[in-house]
Design a protein around this motif. Structure first.
Motif, PDB file in Angstrom:
ATOM      1  N   SER A 102      11.711  66.690  10.253  1.00  0.00           N
ATOM      2  CA  SER A 102      10.723  67.035  11.279  1.00  0.00           C
ATOM      3  C   SER A 102      11.404  67.485  12.563  1.00  0.00           C
TER       4      SER A 102
ATOM      5  N   THR B 111       5.080  70.909  16.842  1.00  0.00           N
ATOM      6  CA  THR B 111       5.741  70.139  15.796  1.00  0.00           C
ATOM      7  C   THR B 111       5.832  70.951  14.505  1.00  0.00           C
TER       8      THR B 111
ATOM      9  N   THR C  63      10.433  68.436  16.690  1.00  0.00           N
ATOM     10  CA  THR C  63       9.496  68.526  17.807  1.00  0.00           C
ATOM     11  C   THR C  63      10.080  69.474  18.838  1.00  0.00           C
TER      12      THR C  63
ATOM     13  N   THR D  17       7.288  70.412  10.293  1.00  0.00           N
ATOM     14  CA  THR D  17       7.863  69.574   9.252  1.00  0.00           C
ATOM     15  C   THR D  17       8.233  70.444   8.064  1.00  0.00           C
TER      16      THR D  17
ATOM     17  N   TYR E  10       9.762  71.194  22.535  1.00  0.00           N
ATOM     18  CA  TYR E  10       9.169  71.097  23.867  1.00  0.00           C
ATOM     19  C   TYR E  10       9.428  72.411  24.602  1.00  0.00           C
TER      20      TYR E  10
ATOM     21  N   LYS F 172       4.049  70.964  23.562  1.00  0.00           N
ATOM     22  CA  LYS F 172       4.758  70.358  22.429  1.00  0.00           C
ATOM     23  C   LYS F 172       4.297  71.003  21.132  1.00  0.00           C
TER      24      LYS F 172
END
Length: 239
Positions: A185, A209, A187, A211, A189, A207
């Motif tokens: 994963s 995300t 993340t 995966t 920013y 943000k």
């Protein structure tokens, strides 16, 4: 402690911008970032030294304006967790169309591809891979589409042929990205320096995300693999 990766590029100091915005420098204090991926167009030694103070682990690829940095690679790949991250400035690409970016990601065998050159933040997921353009950290102005012609010689060196038609009136929002990778994963920013109607500048943060889909391992892992693939769609939320 999180292993934060700074993705930054298109600085063009001092020819197109004076410096990285002070509000960004305050955020990029030494000791917070573990590694920096610079997508080229660094153009001056003092900015290089500044980036080294942010994180000694500094990876750089050559941009179209880094004409003297002939020893820098055009592309590079790092691995964090279970993700391979490739990065390049992008002047060797015919265009920024998703299919061409996907072909480059496949060529480098990466899960995440970071590219620059457009001076505009962008990110998206396509065919199970994640694509990130951090934009210009200084808000440096871009050139018009007809301003540059870049020929690649047999040894891969880009040569500037034209230097006209700068589009200094086009607004460029200064931006950079931080990545936090945990296993499969990531993340992301996104930091953008925006100006309100009164001319007051503030840093906006988003943000995103991603995966990496996991291949099923037999019948027992099929359901888990399908769930991981379904979760692969990038989701965006404001901080």
């Amino acid at each position: 402690m999180a292993f934060l990766i700074l993705v930054i590029g298109d600085l063009h100091i001092p020819d197109r911008a004076l410096d990285i915005p002070a509000k960004f420098k305050k955020l990029l204090a030494p000791g917070k970032i573990s590694q920096t991926l610079c997508l080229g167009n660094l153009t001056d030694r003092s900015t290089y030294e500044y980036l080294r103070t942010i994180a000694p682990d500094l990876k750089i690829v050559r941009g179209r304006m880094d004409v003297e940095a002939t020893s820098l690679p055009l592309t590079s790949v790092v691995t964090h967790g279970n993700l391979r991250i490739g990065f390049l400035e992008g002047f060797t690409l015919v265009s920024n169309e998703p299919d061409l970016l996907l072909a480059e990601a496949n060529r480098l065998d990466v899960d995440v591809l970071c590219w620059g050159g457009t001076h505009k933040f962008e990110c998206f997921e396509y065919m199970d891979k994640f694509f990130v353009n951090p934009g210009s950290a200084t808000g440096a102005f871009t050139t018009t589409a007809a301003s540059w012609a870049v020929n690649l010689s047999s040894n891969g060196e880009g040569q500037k042929e034209q230097d006209k038609g700068f589009d200094e009136d086009e607004e460029v929002v200064p931006s950079f990205c931080l990545m936090d990778v945990q296993g499969i994963s990531l993340t992301l920013y996104v930091y953008q320096l925006r100006r309100d109607e009164k001319g007051v500048e503030n840093v906006a943060v988003e943000k995103v995300t991603y995966t990496k889909p996991v291949e099923p391992t037999g019948a027992g892992g099929a359901a888990a693999g399908a769930g991981a693939a379904a979760s692969g769609a990038a989701s965006v939320s404001s901080s």
